[in-house]
Design a protein around this motif. Structure first.
Motif, PDB file in Angstrom:
ATOM      1  N   VAL A  45       0.842  -1.203   0.000  1.00 37.46           N
ATOM      2  CA  VAL A  45       0.000   0.000   0.000  1.00 37.46           C
ATOM      3  C   VAL A  45       0.877   1.253   0.000  1.00 37.46           C
ATOM      4  N   ALA A  46       1.910   1.253   0.845  1.00 35.39           N
ATOM      5  CA  ALA A  46       2.802   2.418   0.927  1.00 35.39           C
ATOM      6  C   ALA A  46       3.536   2.641  -0.395  1.00 35.39           C
ATOM      7  N   LEU A  47       4.073   1.556  -0.970  1.00 33.65           N
ATOM      8  CA  LEU A  47       4.829   1.678  -2.215  1.00 33.65           C
ATOM      9  C   LEU A  47       3.945   2.106  -3.374  1.00 33.65           C
ATOM     10  N   SER A  48       2.773   1.486  -3.500  1.00 32.36           N
ATOM     11  CA  SER A  48       1.878   1.827  -4.617  1.00 32.36           C
ATOM     12  C   SER A  48       1.339   3.247  -4.463  1.00 32.36           C
ATOM     13  N   GLY A  49       1.082   3.675  -3.214  1.00 29.49           N
ATOM     14  CA  GLY A  49       0.651   5.046  -2.990  1.00 29.49           C
ATOM     15  C   GLY A  49       1.714   6.045  -3.399  1.00 29.49           C
ATOM     16  N   PHE A  50       2.965   5.754  -3.044  1.00 27.49           N
ATOM     17  CA  PHE A  50       4.090   6.626  -3.421  1.00 27.49           C
ATOM     18  C   PHE A  50       4.235   6.694  -4.935  1.00 27.49           C
ATOM     19  N   VAL A  51       4.181   5.525  -5.602  1.00 32.24           N
ATOM     20  CA  VAL A  51       4.309   5.485  -7.062  1.00 32.24           C
ATOM     21  C   VAL A  51       3.147   6.229  -7.728  1.00 32.24           C
ATOM     22  N   ALA A  52       1.939   6.083  -7.178  1.00 38.28           N
ATOM     23  CA  ALA A  52       0.769   6.767  -7.739  1.00 38.28           C
ATOM     24  C   ALA A  52       0.935   8.279  -7.667  1.00 38.28           C
ATOM     25  N   ILE A 101       3.781  10.026  -7.451  1.00 39.27           N
ATOM     26  CA  ILE A 101       4.840  10.432  -8.386  1.00 39.27           C
ATOM     27  C   ILE A 101       4.313  10.446  -9.820  1.00 39.27           C
ATOM     28  N   THR A 102       3.531   9.417 -10.183  1.00 32.99           N
ATOM     29  CA  THR A 102       2.974   9.327 -11.534  1.00 32.99           C
ATOM     30  C   THR A 102       2.038  10.494 -11.827  1.00 32.99           C
ATOM     31  N   ILE A 103       1.186  10.841 -10.864  1.00 35.38           N
ATOM     32  CA  ILE A 103       0.257  11.965 -11.033  1.00 35.38           C
ATOM     33  C   ILE A 103       1.029  13.269 -11.229  1.00 35.38           C
ATOM     34  N   TYR A 104       2.084  13.444 -10.430  1.00 34.13           N
ATOM     35  CA  TYR A 104       2.898  14.658 -10.554  1.00 34.13           C
ATOM     36  C   TYR A 104       3.559  14.737 -11.926  1.00 34.13           C
ATOM     37  N   ILE A 105       4.094  13.618 -12.409  1.00 32.10           N
ATOM     38  CA  ILE A 105       4.732  13.612 -13.729  1.00 32.10           C
ATOM     39  C   ILE A 105       3.718  13.943 -14.808  1.00 32.10           C
ATOM     40  N   TYR A 106       2.516  13.401 -14.663  1.00 29.02           N
ATOM     41  CA  TYR A 106       1.480  13.665 -15.663  1.00 29.02           C
ATOM     42  C   TYR A 106       1.088  15.140 -15.670  1.00 29.02           C
ATOM     43  N   ARG A 122       1.748  24.906  -8.905  1.00 32.02           N
ATOM     44  CA  ARG A 122       3.034  24.245  -8.628  1.00 32.02           C
ATOM     45  C   ARG A 122       3.407  24.371  -7.156  1.00 32.02           C
ATOM     46  N   ILE A 123       3.243  25.577  -6.606  1.00 35.72           N
ATOM     47  CA  ILE A 123       3.564  25.786  -5.187  1.00 35.72           C
ATOM     48  C   ILE A 123       2.682  24.894  -4.311  1.00 35.72           C
ATOM     49  N   ALA A 124       1.396  24.833  -4.656  1.00 33.22           N
ATOM     50  CA  ALA A 124       0.461  24.005  -3.886  1.00 33.22           C
ATOM     51  C   ALA A 124       0.838  22.529  -3.966  1.00 33.22           C
ATOM     52  N   MET A 125       1.256  22.088  -5.158  1.00 37.69           N
ATOM     53  CA  MET A 125       1.626  20.684  -5.337  1.00 37.69           C
ATOM     54  C   MET A 125       2.888  20.330  -4.565  1.00 37.69           C
ATOM     55  N   ILE A 126       3.808  21.289  -4.450  1.00 33.44           N
ATOM     56  CA  ILE A 126       5.029  21.045  -3.684  1.00 33.44           C
ATOM     57  C   ILE A 126       4.735  21.095  -2.187  1.00 33.44           C
ATOM     58  N   ALA A 127       3.875  22.038  -1.785  1.00 31.92           N
ATOM     59  CA  ALA A 127       3.584  22.207  -0.362  1.00 31.92           C
ATOM     60  C   ALA A 127       2.707  21.095   0.195  1.00 31.92           C
ATOM     61  N   ALA A 128       1.785  20.572  -0.622  1.00 30.43           N
ATOM     62  CA  ALA A 128       0.817  19.585  -0.139  1.00 30.43           C
ATOM     63  C   ALA A 128       1.466  18.362   0.496  1.00 30.43           C
ATOM     64  N   PRO A 129       2.406  17.667  -0.194  1.00 32.00           N
ATOM     65  CA  PRO A 129       3.007  16.482   0.448  1.00 32.00           C
ATOM     66  C   PRO A 129       3.833  16.821   1.675  1.00 32.00           C
ATOM     67  N   VAL A 130       4.491  17.999   1.686  1.00 28.29           N
ATOM     68  CA  VAL A 130       5.281  18.406   2.849  1.00 28.29           C
ATOM     69  C   VAL A 130       4.363  18.603   4.056  1.00 28.29           C
ATOM     70  N   VAL A 131       3.258  19.327   3.842  1.00 26.59           N
ATOM     71  CA  VAL A 131       2.285  19.557   4.917  1.00 26.59           C
ATOM     72  C   VAL A 131       1.685  18.239   5.390  1.00 26.59           C
ATOM     73  N   ALA A 132       1.385  17.341   4.436  1.00 21.62           N
ATOM     74  CA  ALA A 132       0.782  16.044   4.788  1.00 21.62           C
ATOM     75  C   ALA A 132       1.723  15.213   5.647  1.00 21.62           C
ATOM     76  N   VAL A 133       3.019  15.187   5.285  1.00 18.19           N
ATOM     77  CA  VAL A 133       4.013  14.413   6.049  1.00 18.19           C
ATOM     78  C   VAL A 133       4.167  14.997   7.454  1.00 18.19           C
ATOM     79  N   ILE A 134       4.257  16.343   7.551  1.00 24.62           N
ATOM     80  CA  ILE A 134       4.401  16.992   8.862  1.00 24.62           C
ATOM     81  C   ILE A 134       3.178  16.714   9.739  1.00 24.62           C
ATOM     82  N   ALA A 135       1.986  16.845   9.130  1.00 24.78           N
ATOM     83  CA  ALA A 135       0.749  16.612   9.884  1.00 24.78           C
ATOM     84  C   ALA A 135       0.657  15.170  10.362  1.00 24.78           C
TER      85      ALA A 135
END
Length: 377
Positions: free
Chosen positions: A219-226, A228-233, A251-264
């Motif tokens: 689940v963790a690996l496929s979520g990470f790959v998903a 990354i794939t969405i970002y590349i697209y 772009r700023i929102a896309m970069i900030a979103a995963p950082v905020v999610a990890v911190i939260a």
């Protein structure tokens, strides 16, 4: 001298997996005539560039099953396993080609898998509702052990909880698809949205409770790959296809979103300490440091992770014996004892117990059909 485990031509049938193979054979007999009608009516088998790679790999995989038979010890077992893999490959090829001829069938296939997943989950929930959680609630230590013991009885129609967890993980994308494919002002779409949403939520909840570490990793690996794939697209492929670049704010929102999610997420884990959090932490910790938790779950005093490392080491020795073409389909279970049984328990040493597979498909196929067959796989 090694004990004699079985007669040379004995066929080691798995009582829990054999019905699946028989049903697949019946299913193939039903759909192959339909596929033949498609071809007879003028439909062409599709082989574009990516399909040549996929089906070429399948062909190489099956060819190595035949070639590796030169090294087999038990020819009956080799034939049985070869037929099993051939049926899986034939099913995949036939279904794929039929969906190419009739893309609308894709929707029906996805809905069918979602409905099947809902039935599996419903049965598991009934089993879970009838379980006794008293020991788990009272436990102050080894919570994952007590929860795991409860979940051992929550396996729906599968032979065990680990196979149920794998099935839930594999069917999860279809439930998510039914949510993402929602169409407004469509009653049936709204119904499938509800089914998909409820099934996806129950699916993820059960995956957590079943404590299957391999599925956690998947689940963790496929979520990470998903992600990354969405970002590349969004950032690379879509601008090339449409000529429209992504705005600066996006772009700023896309970069900030995963950082905020990890911190939260990290903050929540550190601040809170619920019983289920402790259970999951312990279950993951057992994988890397079983001694800390006193986990020993076999008659030789080894944890399941430590035991698998021993088995994988012996499988690597088996691969070295026939690296290119392997020892033959279905021969892992037969040949693995000759690489030593001293590290195993009394049942294994006496020949009354044997492992069926190394719990690692890549090592399994490399040992049976060689590195060439693994490359095709």
């Amino acid at each position: 001298s090694l004990p004699r485990f079985w007669p040379d031509n004995a066929l080691m049938l798995d009582a829990s997996l054999l019905p699946r193979q028989l049903l697949l054979a019946i299913y193939l007999l039903a759909i192959l005539p339909i596929f033949a009608i498609y071809i007879f009516k003028g439909s062409r088998i599709s082989f574009n560039r990516s399909e040549k790679v996929i089906f070429g790999g399948l062909a190489l995989f099956m060819l190595m099953h035949i070639v590796s038979c030169v090294n087999v010890t038990n020819h009956h077992e080799a034939f049985f396993h070869m037929i099993k893999e051939f049926m899986f490959c034939l099913w995949f090829f036939t279904i794929y080609q039929m969906l190419r001829q009739n893309p609308n069938g894709r929707e029906w296939l996805i809905k069918t898998i979602t409905a099947m997943s809902t039935v599996f989950i419903a049965i598991a929930i009934v089993q879970l509702a009838n379980s006794d959680f008293s020991q788990y609630r009272m436990a102050t230590n080894h919570r994952s052990y007590y929860l795991n013991q409860i979940m051992e009885k929550t396996f729906s129609t599968c032979p065990n909880k680990n196979l149920l967890a794998s099935l839930l993980f594999i069917t999860l994308p279809t439930t998510i698809y039914n949510i993402a494919n929602f169409k407004k002002h469509n009653v049936w779409s709204a119904i499938w949205l509800g089914i998909g949403g409820a099934t996806a939520l129950a699916n993820l909840t059960l995956i957590v409770l079943l404590l299957t570490r391999t599925v956690f990793a998947a689940v963790a690996l496929s979520g990470f790959v998903a992600i990354i794939t969405i970002y590349i697209y969004i950032l690379v492929l879509r601008p090339r296809l449409t000529g429209v670049t992504v705005g600066k704010k996006t772009r700023i929102a896309m970069i900030a979103a995963p950082v905020v999610a990890v911190i939260a997420f990290t903050t929540i884990i550190c601040v809170t300490e619920t019983q289920i959090e402790k259970t999951i932490k312990e279950r993951i910790g057992v994988t890397f440091n079983p001694e800390e938790y006193g986990y020993r779950n076999n008659d030789n005093g080894e944890s399941s992770v430590a035991m698998r490392k021993i088995i994988w080491g012996k499988t690597l020795e088996m691969i070295k014996e026939h690296p290119l073409i392997g020892s033959g389909p279905g021969q892992w279970q037969i040949n693995i004892p000759k690489f030593g049984v001293d590290e195993f328990g009394e049942k294994m040493r006496s020949g009354t117990l044997t492992f069926q597979r190394p719990h690692n498909d890549y090592l399994w196929f490399a040992s049976e059909v060689g590195l060439t067959g693994l490359f095709g796989y």
